[in-house]
Motif scaffolding. Structure first.
Motif, PDB file in Angstrom:
ATOM      1  N   GLY A  66       0.732  -1.179   0.003  1.00  0.00           N
ATOM      2  CA  GLY A  66      -0.091  -0.113   0.124  1.00  0.00           C
ATOM      3  C   GLY A  66       0.928   1.339   0.000  1.00  0.00           C
ATOM      4  O   GLY A  66       1.962   1.315   0.318  1.00  0.00           O
ATOM      5  N   TYR A  67       0.124   2.358  -0.234  1.00  0.00           N
ATOM      6  CA  TYR A  67       0.569   3.698  -0.342  1.00  0.00           C
ATOM      7  C   TYR A  67       1.265   4.117   0.858  1.00  0.00           C
ATOM      8  O   TYR A  67       2.387   4.356   1.372  1.00  0.00           O
ATOM      9  N   MET A  68       0.482   3.885   2.176  1.00  0.00           N
ATOM     10  CA  MET A  68       0.811   4.274   3.476  1.00  0.00           C
ATOM     11  C   MET A  68       2.061   3.570   3.847  1.00  0.00           C
ATOM     12  O   MET A  68       2.844   4.089   4.479  1.00  0.00           O
ATOM     13  N   ASP A  69       2.137   2.253   3.519  1.00  0.00           N
ATOM     14  CA  ASP A  69       3.605   1.304   3.803  1.00  0.00           C
ATOM     15  C   ASP A  69       4.680   2.079   3.299  1.00  0.00           C
ATOM     16  O   ASP A  69       5.781   2.270   3.793  1.00  0.00           O
ATOM     17  N   VAL A  70       4.616   2.490   1.931  1.00  0.00           N
ATOM     18  CA  VAL A  70       5.896   2.879   1.159  1.00  0.00           C
ATOM     19  C   VAL A  70       6.220   4.170   2.048  1.00  0.00           C
ATOM     20  O   VAL A  70       7.399   4.618   2.207  1.00  0.00           O
ATOM     21  N   ILE A  71       5.167   5.114   2.331  1.00  0.00           N
ATOM     22  CA  ILE A  71       5.627   6.512   2.707  1.00  0.00           C
ATOM     23  C   ILE A  71       5.887   6.321   4.401  1.00  0.00           C
ATOM     24  O   ILE A  71       6.914   7.089   4.692  1.00  0.00           O
ATOM     25  N   ALA A  72       5.336   5.528   4.932  1.00  0.00           N
ATOM     26  CA  ALA A  72       6.051   5.300   6.522  1.00  0.00           C
ATOM     27  C   ALA A  72       7.436   4.722   6.621  1.00  0.00           C
ATOM     28  O   ALA A  72       8.077   5.116   7.352  1.00  0.00           O
ATOM     29  N   LEU A  73       7.455   3.729   5.657  1.00  0.00           N
ATOM     30  CA  LEU A  73       8.880   3.195   5.612  1.00  0.00           C
ATOM     31  C   LEU A  73       9.906   4.287   5.259  1.00  0.00           C
ATOM     32  O   LEU A  73      11.023   4.191   5.967  1.00  0.00           O
ATOM     33  N   ALA A  74       9.608   5.140   4.302  1.00  0.00           N
ATOM     34  CA  ALA A  74      10.520   6.136   3.982  1.00  0.00           C
ATOM     35  C   ALA A  74      10.703   7.109   5.037  1.00  0.00           C
ATOM     36  O   ALA A  74      12.023   7.577   5.448  1.00  0.00           O
ATOM     37  N   GLN A  75       9.477   7.390   5.856  1.00  0.00           N
ATOM     38  CA  GLN A  75       9.944   8.396   6.968  1.00  0.00           C
ATOM     39  C   GLN A  75      10.889   7.721   8.050  1.00  0.00           C
ATOM     40  O   GLN A  75      11.482   8.451   8.578  1.00  0.00           O
ATOM     41  N   PHE A  76      10.830   6.490   8.190  1.00  0.00           N
ATOM     42  CA  PHE A  76      11.623   5.836   9.320  1.00  0.00           C
ATOM     43  C   PHE A  76      12.847   5.314   8.686  1.00  0.00           C
ATOM     44  O   PHE A  76      13.192   4.406   9.502  1.00  0.00           O
ATOM     45  N   GLY A  77      13.238   5.456   7.516  1.00  0.00           N
ATOM     46  CA  GLY A  77      14.563   5.259   7.282  1.00  0.00           C
ATOM     47  C   GLY A  77      14.753   4.122   6.302  1.00  0.00           C
ATOM     48  O   GLY A  77      15.869   3.508   6.103  1.00  0.00           O
TER      49      GLY A  77
END
Length: 326
Positions: free
Chosen positions: A204-215
């Motif tokens: 999902g979109y949110m998985d991609v974005i959260a992973l980017a935010q946390f490194g």
């Protein structure tokens, strides 16, 4: 030639390496910068519609959606939703998140002043015409712009704020958007680093974005479809290793098997392919918040190799005490 790092070559090779383009795309990019038109064969098939108006109107829509995320009074609910999901303003800006307000004609009023604009908006997937009436496709949704690997917006995904179906709504196929070829987050991953250690394929979109935010800035997602051969080709060109991430339950393993079947014809051994199965009840978004990037990356390094998953799955359905089973 760079005497510092040893890189050398010409403009075409540079674009192929830096922007992950194929040869023809690199030549087209350079021709566009130089104001030249590429020669075509006399008997070539007729060209399709000019894509430039689509890119322009989609970029205009994205700018309007971004502005709505900042402007009251309606922006509050969308901002609250993103904050509730733990996203920072910086990461929302990096991925160009926006908000499509409620109502039926936000984009129509802003971008559809001329009758010919209506046809373009419809073909770009931004409005719908039904029973002689036109209205916005995306309403009261957090908007995720989808970029191609050159950074051009080609479509959107929208997440509804309240209860309703579908929870996520994607742009339809268009002259510039083909969901069986595109990967959400691939452009942003390549912008983060030219030499990513791997690509992590999530749901999902949110998985991609959260992973980017946390490194972990190298996650991508398919757009509501199973992994296709075109996805695999693009992924293999973009990173030295691929990791597919799925839930650890039966449904997740069945989805992983479909991904394996798509990957097997391209599994040459040059690009290792792994399968990461998450603990029950967890998704990449929740797990990286709990354990951090270093622990999450250790999971990827220990993830199951394609060959191990293949034989493990096949062995379950066969009697290995027999020659036929073996």
């Amino acid at each position: 030639h760079c005497f510092g790092c040893g890189a050398h070559g010409n403009a075409i090779d540079f674009l192929i390496e830096h922007d992950r383009l194929d040869f023809r795309e690199a030549v087209e990019e350079l021709a566009q910068h130089a104001g030249l038109e590429l020669p075509t064969e006399v008997d070539a098939a007729p060209a399709g519609p000019d894509p430039k108006p689509y890119y322009q109107v989609l970029e205009q829509a994205a700018a309007l959606f971004r502005r709505q995320l900042r402007e009251p009074p309606q922006a509050g609910r969308a901002s609250d939703y993103l904050r509730g999901r733990g996203l920072s303003g910086e990461i929302a800006a990096r991925f160009g998140l926006g908000y499509a307000p409620p109502g039926w004609d936000f984009l129509l009023k802003q971008l559809g002043q001329r009758p010919e604009s209506h046809s373009l908006l419809e073909r770009a997937g931004l409005i719908i015409e039904r029973d002689g009436r036109r209205y916005d496709r995306f309403r009261d949704r957090v908007m995720f712009p989808i970029r191609d690997r050159r950074g051009r917006i080609i479509g959107f995904g929208g997440r509804i704020l309240d209860q309703g179906e579908p929870k996520y709504l994607n742009s339809p196929e268009s002259p510039v958007f083909h969901k069986g070829r595109e990967l959400y987050g691939l452009f942003e991953a390549q912008q983060a680093s030219r030499q990513q250690p791997r690509l992590l394929v999530v749901e999902g979109y949110m998985d991609v974005i959260a992973l980017a935010q946390f490194g972990v800035p190298y996650a991508v997602a398919t757009l509501g479809t199973a992994t296709t051969p075109e996805h695999l080709t693009r992924l293999r060109r973009s990173a030295p290793e691929l990791v597919f991430c799925f839930d650890g339950d039966r449904a997740g393993r069945d989805a992983a098997w479909k991904a394996l079947e798509a990957a097997l014809p391209q599994a040459t051994g040059q690009t290792p392919i792994r399968f990461l199965f998450l603990p029950e009840g967890e998704d990449p978004d929740s797990l990286i918040r709990q354990e951090g990037a270093a622990a999450f990356e250790q999971r990827m390094e220990r993830a199951t190799l394609l060959s191990d998953f293949l034989f493990e799955r096949l062995a379950h359905a066969r009697n290995l005490d027999s020659d036929e089973g073996r």
